[in-house]
Motif scaffolding. Structure first.
Motif, PDB file in Angstrom:
ATOM      1  N   LEU A   3      39.866 -49.427   3.704  1.00 35.32           N
ATOM      2  CA  LEU A   3      39.232 -48.740   4.830  1.00 35.32           C
ATOM      3  C   LEU A   3      37.954 -49.452   5.233  1.00 35.32           C
ATOM      4  O   LEU A   3      37.537 -50.435   4.609  1.00 35.32           O
ATOM      5  CB  LEU A   3      38.978 -47.272   4.497  1.00 35.32           C
ATOM      6  N   GLY A   4      37.322 -48.942   6.284  1.00 36.77           N
ATOM      7  CA  GLY A   4      36.064 -49.486   6.766  1.00 36.77           C
ATOM      8  C   GLY A   4      34.908 -48.580   6.371  1.00 36.77           C
ATOM      9  O   GLY A   4      35.068 -47.360   6.256  1.00 36.77           O
ATOM     10  N   LEU A   5      33.755 -49.171   6.167  1.00 38.39           N
ATOM     11  CA  LEU A   5      32.527 -48.417   5.921  1.00 38.39           C
ATOM     12  C   LEU A   5      31.583 -48.612   7.090  1.00 38.39           C
ATOM     13  O   LEU A   5      31.362 -49.744   7.539  1.00 38.39           O
ATOM     14  CB  LEU A   5      31.808 -48.908   4.659  1.00 38.39           C
ATOM     15  N   TYR A   6      31.019 -47.505   7.575  1.00 40.12           N
ATOM     16  CA  TYR A   6      29.983 -47.572   8.602  1.00 40.12           C
ATOM     17  C   TYR A   6      28.694 -47.040   7.999  1.00 40.12           C
ATOM     18  O   TYR A   6      28.663 -45.923   7.449  1.00 40.12           O
ATOM     19  CB  TYR A   6      30.354 -46.755   9.835  1.00 40.12           C
ATOM     20  N   LEU A   7      27.621 -47.821   8.067  1.00 32.95           N
ATOM     21  CA  LEU A   7      26.314 -47.428   7.550  1.00 32.95           C
ATOM     22  C   LEU A   7      25.345 -47.343   8.716  1.00 32.95           C
ATOM     23  O   LEU A   7      25.066 -48.346   9.377  1.00 32.95           O
ATOM     24  CB  LEU A   7      25.818 -48.447   6.519  1.00 32.95           C
ATOM     25  N   CYS A 243      36.725 -58.018  16.174  1.00 33.81           N
ATOM     26  CA  CYS A 243      35.937 -57.225  15.224  1.00 33.81           C
ATOM     27  C   CYS A 243      36.876 -56.333  14.417  1.00 33.81           C
ATOM     28  O   CYS A 243      37.409 -55.343  14.930  1.00 33.81           O
ATOM     29  CB  CYS A 243      34.906 -56.379  15.967  1.00 33.81           C
ATOM     30  N   ARG A 244      37.070 -56.679  13.164  1.00 35.13           N
ATOM     31  CA  ARG A 244      37.994 -55.933  12.309  1.00 35.13           C
ATOM     32  C   ARG A 244      37.560 -54.483  12.161  1.00 35.13           C
ATOM     33  O   ARG A 244      38.389 -53.571  12.155  1.00 35.13           O
ATOM     34  CB  ARG A 244      38.071 -56.591  10.925  1.00 35.13           C
ATOM     35  N   HIS A 245      36.248 -54.270  12.040  1.00 32.86           N
ATOM     36  CA  HIS A 245      35.785 -52.904  11.827  1.00 32.86           C
ATOM     37  C   HIS A 245      36.128 -52.002  13.011  1.00 32.86           C
ATOM     38  O   HIS A 245      36.613 -50.880  12.838  1.00 32.86           O
ATOM     39  CB  HIS A 245      34.280 -52.879  11.578  1.00 32.86           C
ATOM     40  N   ASN A 246      35.884 -52.467  14.221  1.00 35.53           N
ATOM     41  CA  ASN A 246      36.186 -51.634  15.378  1.00 35.53           C
ATOM     42  C   ASN A 246      37.685 -51.389  15.535  1.00 35.53           C
ATOM     43  O   ASN A 246      38.100 -50.348  16.059  1.00 35.53           O
ATOM     44  CB  ASN A 246      35.607 -52.252  16.648  1.00 35.53           C
ATOM     45  N   LEU A 247      38.495 -52.323  15.052  1.00 37.41           N
ATOM     46  CA  LEU A 247      39.933 -52.102  15.097  1.00 37.41           C
ATOM     47  C   LEU A 247      40.341 -50.922  14.217  1.00 37.41           C
ATOM     48  O   LEU A 247      41.352 -50.262  14.489  1.00 37.41           O
ATOM     49  CB  LEU A 247      40.687 -53.369  14.682  1.00 37.41           C
ATOM     50  N   ARG A 251      42.788 -48.273  15.979  1.00 39.94           N
ATOM     51  CA  ARG A 251      44.126 -48.149  15.394  1.00 39.94           C
ATOM     52  C   ARG A 251      44.299 -46.858  14.589  1.00 39.94           C
ATOM     53  O   ARG A 251      45.311 -46.684  13.926  1.00 39.94           O
ATOM     54  CB  ARG A 251      44.414 -49.359  14.503  1.00 39.94           C
ATOM     55  N   ARG A 252      43.300 -45.994  14.619  1.00 38.66           N
ATOM     56  CA  ARG A 252      43.310 -44.738  13.870  1.00 38.66           C
ATOM     57  C   ARG A 252      43.480 -44.992  12.376  1.00 38.66           C
ATOM     58  O   ARG A 252      44.180 -44.259  11.659  1.00 38.66           O
ATOM     59  CB  ARG A 252      44.409 -43.775  14.359  1.00 38.66           C
ATOM     60  N   GLU A 253      42.809 -46.021  11.875  1.00 38.65           N
ATOM     61  CA  GLU A 253      42.779 -46.282  10.440  1.00 38.65           C
ATOM     62  C   GLU A 253      41.582 -45.558   9.828  1.00 38.65           C
ATOM     63  O   GLU A 253      40.628 -45.225  10.511  1.00 38.65           O
ATOM     64  CB  GLU A 253      42.696 -47.790  10.192  1.00 38.65           C
ATOM     65  N   GLU A 254      41.629 -45.348   8.546  1.00 33.60           N
ATOM     66  CA  GLU A 254      40.596 -44.548   7.890  1.00 33.60           C
ATOM     67  C   GLU A 254      39.280 -45.318   7.765  1.00 33.60           C
ATOM     68  O   GLU A 254      39.265 -46.537   7.561  1.00 33.60           O
ATOM     69  CB  GLU A 254      41.072 -44.102   6.510  1.00 33.60           C
ATOM     70  N   GLY A 267      42.572 -39.137   6.256  1.00 32.62           N
ATOM     71  CA  GLY A 267      43.742 -38.280   6.387  1.00 32.62           C
ATOM     72  C   GLY A 267      43.817 -37.736   7.805  1.00 32.62           C
ATOM     73  O   GLY A 267      43.817 -38.474   8.779  1.00 32.62           O
ATOM     74  N   ALA A 268      43.864 -36.417   7.905  1.00 30.75           N
ATOM     75  CA  ALA A 268      43.867 -35.768   9.222  1.00 30.75           C
ATOM     76  C   ALA A 268      42.516 -35.119   9.505  1.00 30.75           C
ATOM     77  O   ALA A 268      42.406 -34.298  10.414  1.00 30.75           O
ATOM     78  CB  ALA A 268      44.971 -34.711   9.277  1.00 30.75           C
TER      79      ALA A 268
END
Length: 368
Positions: A3-7, A243-247, A251-254, A267-268
């Motif tokens: 998954l991606g982390l946003y700080l 930009c992988r993070h914005n994808l 793409r509705r990835e976690e 999840g949902a």
């Protein structure tokens, strides 16, 4: 799965007149804030999960002290399993970019810098309240590109004082700089911002919408010619520099977000922290922290997101998927869009044309 982390690092030197984001100009809070963010990460229920992107956004992350950035990165590595090829991005303003700062960020693992340029013209930057000028922006971009770090820059269309001629200079300057990624945003005049008040009172005048739309369409063509292909409404990249993070978002990835106002999607479930910096810090210090907002997505919400986020991207949606989501109405929508020129078809996929992107929210609303 990773998954991606946003700080979210909210500290800014000034609050720009157009900015609606959750920011703070009280740099005195940064030590407590960094400690709170670290505690939030350490209490995460997803410790040890694999991470393939980290995005330090704000605010102005480049304003955060080196000591606190080191502490935060140390916590990230201790709590999560950062993949060797992870994309690690930091947003920075031109005035914070030096050879020393670039070397320091690189030592932390940063391999992508996103520079908030907005324009290369002083008269267009001043009404925004930006600290930097055009010359400073040019120097910063040149330093970043020369350092070898993947470099992106942000530009805004529809600025006060912007003309076709001035934007052409800004765009050509950006292309000539050698950056691998460019984000081109249309100015969003958010209610409650200083710029919204200035325009409403007549103190500041914006370009006509028709001019801004024309400049967007010409920019799409020019960037494609220069090797920066459009892959989302506002984003353009050379090969391998998306930009992988914005994808993750599109793409509705976690992803997990930490810090004030940070959003997460697991999840949902979508959830977000408070936009109030003191509330965020104090509830973590008191051990009472919890999401300020959360929702479980139902079938209707998932359907809307799949359509909206899929069509934000140039790759668009699979035609069969669109029909399965929308039925006969979806078929008619596609036929109408292809006939009127705001949709295009490539093989089995349906997407917006550049002119369609300009009114995509209106067109998508026809499906609901």
């Amino acid at each position: 799965m990773s998954l991606g982390l946003y700080l979210h690092l909210p500290f800014c030197r000034v609050h720009c007149t157009y900015c609606p984001f959750a920011v703070s100009t009280d740099i005195r809070l940064q030590d407590r804030y960094a400690t709170a963010m670290i505690r939030e990460m350490e209490s995460s229920a997803m410790q040890g999960v694999a991470v393939n992107s980290i995005f330090l956004g704000g605010g102005t992350p480049s304003r955060t002290s080196r000591e606190n950035l080191s502490r935060i990165f140390g916590a990230v590595r201790a709590v999560f399993a950062i993949l060797p090829d992870a994309e690690v991005s930091i947003e920075a303003n031109p005035e914070d970019i030096t050879e020393e700062s670039l070397d320091f960020w690189s030592s932390l693992g940063v391999n992508r810098v996103s520079i908030g340029v907005q324009s290369f013209h002083d008269n267009e930057l001043r009404p925004l309240g930006r600290v930097h000028g055009g010359d400073g922006a040019r120097r910063a971009v040149a330093l970043a590109v020369a350092s070898g770090v993947r470099t992106s820059l942000d530009l805004i269309l529809g600025l006060p004082g912007q003309t076709a001629e001035s934007f052409a200079i800004t765009l050509e300057t950006a292309i000539a700089s050698g950056v691998g990624h460019l984000s081109l945003y249309l100015l969003d005049l958010e209610e409650g911002t200083a710029l919204h008040r200035h325009v409403g009172s007549g103190r500041t005048k914006l370009p006509e919408d028709d001019l801004t739309a024309s400049l967007y369409l010409s920019a799409v063509d020019r960037l494609r010619e220069a090797g920066l292909a459009q892959y989302e409404i506002s984003n353009f990249a050379r090969d391998e520099e998306t930009c992988r993070h914005n994808l993750h978002y599109w793409r509705r990835e976690e992803y997990l977000g930490f810090g004030m106002a940070a959003h997460s999607f697991v999840g949902a479930r979508r959830f977000a922290n408070s936009r109030d910096i003191r509330k965020y810090i104090e509830t973590i210090e008191a051990g009472t922290h919890g999401p300020d907002f959360q929702e479980e997505l139902g079938e209707a919400e998932v359907k809307r997101e799949r359509i909206f986020l899929g069509l934000r991207q140039r790759v668009g949606l699979n035609y069969a998927e669109l029909v399965s989501l929308c039925g006969e109405e979806g078929r008619q929508w596609v036929t109408r869009g292809l006939g009127e020129g705001w949709l295009r078809r490539a093989g089995d996929r349906i997407g917006f044309t550049p002119s369609g992107f300009l009114l995509s929210n209106d067109y998508i609303s026809q499906l609901f």
